[in-house]
Design a protein around this motif. Structure first.
Motif, PDB file in Angstrom:
ATOM      1  N   LEU A 111       0.847  -0.845  -0.013  1.00 55.58           N
ATOM      2  CA  LEU A 111       0.050   0.133   0.200  1.00 55.58           C
ATOM      3  C   LEU A 111       1.099   1.132   0.013  1.00 55.58           C
ATOM      4  O   LEU A 111       2.022   1.146   0.351  1.00 55.58           O
ATOM      5  CB  LEU A 111      -1.015  -0.161   1.239  1.00 55.58           C
ATOM      6  N   ASP A 112       0.389   2.443  -0.708  1.00 53.87           N
ATOM      7  CA  ASP A 112       0.944   3.491  -0.741  1.00 53.87           C
ATOM      8  C   ASP A 112       0.814   4.358   0.351  1.00 53.87           C
ATOM      9  O   ASP A 112      -0.256   4.710   0.784  1.00 53.87           O
ATOM     10  CB  ASP A 112       0.676   4.432  -2.048  1.00 53.87           C
ATOM     11  N   THR A 123      -7.572 -11.775   4.205  1.00 48.76           N
ATOM     12  CA  THR A 123      -7.204 -10.819   2.811  1.00 48.76           C
ATOM     13  C   THR A 123      -7.746  -9.541   2.959  1.00 48.76           C
ATOM     14  O   THR A 123      -8.646  -9.194   3.103  1.00 48.76           O
ATOM     15  CB  THR A 123      -8.061 -11.644   1.816  1.00 48.76           C
ATOM     16  N   PRO A 124      -6.883  -8.667   3.151  1.00 51.44           N
ATOM     17  CA  PRO A 124      -7.139  -7.197   3.002  1.00 51.44           C
ATOM     18  C   PRO A 124      -7.973  -6.834   1.583  1.00 51.44           C
ATOM     19  O   PRO A 124      -7.538  -7.378   0.639  1.00 51.44           O
ATOM     20  CB  PRO A 124      -5.954  -6.379   2.816  1.00 51.44           C
ATOM     21  N   LEU A 125      -9.162  -6.222   1.819  1.00 53.82           N
ATOM     22  CA  LEU A 125     -10.027  -6.013   0.445  1.00 53.82           C
ATOM     23  C   LEU A 125      -9.310  -5.322  -0.568  1.00 53.82           C
ATOM     24  O   LEU A 125      -9.382  -5.899  -1.588  1.00 53.82           O
ATOM     25  CB  LEU A 125     -11.065  -5.296   0.975  1.00 53.82           C
ATOM     26  N   LEU A 126      -8.279  -4.497  -0.450  1.00 56.81           N
ATOM     27  CA  LEU A 126      -7.823  -3.707  -1.256  1.00 56.81           C
ATOM     28  C   LEU A 126      -6.868  -4.533  -2.164  1.00 56.81           C
ATOM     29  O   LEU A 126      -6.133  -3.951  -3.072  1.00 56.81           O
ATOM     30  CB  LEU A 126      -7.396  -2.165  -1.063  1.00 56.81           C
ATOM     31  N   ALA A 177      -6.443   3.036  -2.711  1.00 61.18           N
ATOM     32  CA  ALA A 177      -5.665   2.507  -3.585  1.00 61.18           C
ATOM     33  C   ALA A 177      -5.957   2.961  -5.261  1.00 61.18           C
ATOM     34  O   ALA A 177      -5.505   2.313  -5.974  1.00 61.18           O
ATOM     35  CB  ALA A 177      -5.544   1.025  -3.546  1.00 61.18           C
ATOM     36  N   ALA A 178      -6.731   3.659  -5.458  1.00 59.89           N
ATOM     37  CA  ALA A 178      -7.228   4.129  -6.591  1.00 59.89           C
ATOM     38  C   ALA A 178      -7.685   5.844  -6.657  1.00 59.89           C
ATOM     39  O   ALA A 178      -8.045   6.296  -5.674  1.00 59.89           O
ATOM     40  CB  ALA A 178      -8.335   3.677  -7.289  1.00 59.89           C
ATOM     41  N   PRO A 179      -7.279   6.401  -7.658  1.00 58.18           N
ATOM     42  CA  PRO A 179      -7.510   8.071  -7.774  1.00 58.18           C
ATOM     43  C   PRO A 179      -9.150   8.416  -7.404  1.00 58.18           C
ATOM     44  O   PRO A 179      -9.341   9.144  -6.496  1.00 58.18           O
ATOM     45  CB  PRO A 179      -7.524   8.347  -9.224  1.00 58.18           C
ATOM     46  N   ARG A 180     -10.248   7.650  -7.752  1.00 58.72           N
ATOM     47  CA  ARG A 180     -11.438   8.050  -7.295  1.00 58.72           C
ATOM     48  C   ARG A 180     -11.703   7.823  -6.048  1.00 58.72           C
ATOM     49  O   ARG A 180     -12.230   8.816  -5.116  1.00 58.72           O
ATOM     50  CB  ARG A 180     -12.630   7.033  -8.053  1.00 58.72           C
ATOM     51  N   MET A 181     -11.233   6.808  -5.316  1.00 59.54           N
ATOM     52  CA  MET A 181     -11.228   6.627  -3.868  1.00 59.54           C
ATOM     53  C   MET A 181     -10.216   7.612  -2.905  1.00 59.54           C
ATOM     54  O   MET A 181     -10.718   8.235  -1.898  1.00 59.54           O
ATOM     55  CB  MET A 181     -11.051   5.221  -3.442  1.00 59.54           C
TER      56      MET A 181
END
Ligand SMILES: Cc1ncc(COP(=O)(O)O)c(C=O)c1O
Length: 385
Positions: free
Chosen positions: A85-86, A214-217, A249-253
């Motif tokens: 993760l970032d 399992t982390p959802l992302l 983990a994505a721009p929209r979120m």
């Protein structure tokens, strides 16, 4: 391996009773509380050292979670779950509850539907209402294999395009660790019907021997459809220190998290950030010992229930330190729980608080010593008669 490592110690009851937290102050001194999700173990040494050091330096001002919290969580997620993760995608919030409520406020306009799956952690019901949304319940399925998401019923609910689904991953109170396959199916549904998943992963580090979190992302396709909220507060017992992390983990979120109220960062607990960073960076050996200890407590509880309370059924949890006890043989609603409290002087969480499916159930917190579990089950058995 865990045979060689001693279980984590727990202070004697008279010392525990001096704690000023909710678990130890809600009931009178003759009641044994196995209620709210606090643990009785002593703090992990790296955490208590970090806190002591901060207090000694009078370092008790406002929190500065960036960049430390994101880096610490990213390091832990990589080592524990192979999740890359970032750190820049991490936004600190005061606790998981506030994180979920603020996200729901952004996702749902007043009266829009938000779906949850009872039996579930009681504040899920309140959080949806607090965000001004309308609650839609899609209960978990239960059969001989235990509890799991009812994916068919979720699909039916998702066809009405609710604004969000609040996932409990792993699931409190039943202790289910949703599998990667189940989560992938959930993500497919969320993407098909454009439902955002808010994944409460506070119990993620508390997966007991035998199960895999399992982390959802990390599920393919989840990044565009989901936002997760994590915290060190359950696994290292830091609930009173107030720090949690919204992760995207994505721009929209990321844009969604970017719209959280500007003052959010000033509301985070400074000691919470310090403790969380210490836990995520140096707390893994202690966590491993905790999980081995909890595995032993789960096995001991199974024996005690079998010997002393054969009328109580349960599916031993795969995660958390919570046992969801089916006491329906002793009556519906809160009858069994009230009997245990009134005549056994043992407090458990009342099942109906977790939703209608909790009638006749009670939740027992086994993050304590074998002695206390032994005493509690003996008192409950005496009350049942
Ligand atoms: C599933 C779940 N989410 C959230 C919380 C509370 O988290 P916080 O104190 O960070 O709001 C708990 C506490 O037990 C929990 O079990």
């Amino acid at each position: 391996m865990d045979i060689a490592v001693p279980d984590l110690p727990v202070d004697p009851l008279d010392v525990l009773r001096k704690r000023r937290s909710a678990k130890w102050q809600t009931y009178p001194p003759d009641v044994l509380p196995l209620t709210v999700a606090e643990m009785d173990f002593a703090l992990a040494a790296p955490v208590s050292e970090a806190l002591r050091e901060a207090v000694e330096r009078s370092d008790t001002g406002y929190a500065m979670a960036t960049p430390g919290l994101g880096r610490a969580l990213a390091g832990f997620a990589a080592s524990r779950w192979n999740w890359d993760l970032d750190p820049a995608s991490v936004t600190a919030v005061i606790d998981v509850g506030v994180g979920v409520v603020e996200l729901l406020r952004l996702l749902a306009r007043p009266g829009h539907a938000v779906v949850i799956s009872p039996p579930v952690y009681p504040p899920f019901f309140d959080w949806v209402a607090e965000a001004g949304a309308r609650l839609v319940e899609v209960p978990l399925a239960h059969d001989d294999a235990g509890w799991r998401l009812d994916l068919a019923a979720l699909e039916t609910a998702f066809t009405a395009h609710p604004a969000a689904y609040v996932l409990c991953n792993p699931h409190n109170p039943v202790g289910r660790v949703h599998t990667a396959g189940e989560l992938a199916a959930l993500v497919r549904l969320a993407r098909t019907y454009q439902v955002t998943i808010v994944s409460d992963e506070i119990h993620g580090p508390l997966v007991l021997p035998g199960a895999t979190f399992t982390p959802l992302l990390t599920v393919p396709g989840a990044a565009e459809a989901a936002v997760s909220v994590l915290s060190a507060s359950k696994a290292w017992n830091l609930a009173g220190l107030k720090c949690a992390a919204v992760v995207t983990a994505a721009p929209r979120m990321a844009a969604l998290a970017g719209r959280l109220p500007a003052d959010t960062r000033w509301r985070v607990g400074h000691l919470g950030v310090i403790a969380a960073v210490a836990a995520f960076t140096a707390g893994e050996p202690w966590l491993d010992r905790l999980l081995a200890t909890l595995g032993h407590r789960r096995a001991r509880l199974a024996e005690l229930l079998r010997e002393r309370l054969p009328m109580v059924a349960w599916d031993p949890p795969e995660a958390t330190f919570l046992a969801w006890l089916d006491c329906t043989a002793l009556g519906p609603g809160d009858q069994a729980r009230d009997l245990f409290l009134k005549h056994g002087h043992v407090a458990l969480e009342p099942g109906p608080r977790f939703g209608a499916a909790g009638s006749g159930y009670a939740r027992l917190n086994f993050a304590t010593s074998s002695e206390i579990l032994d005493q509690a089950t003996a008192q409950i058995a005496a009350a049942v008669g």
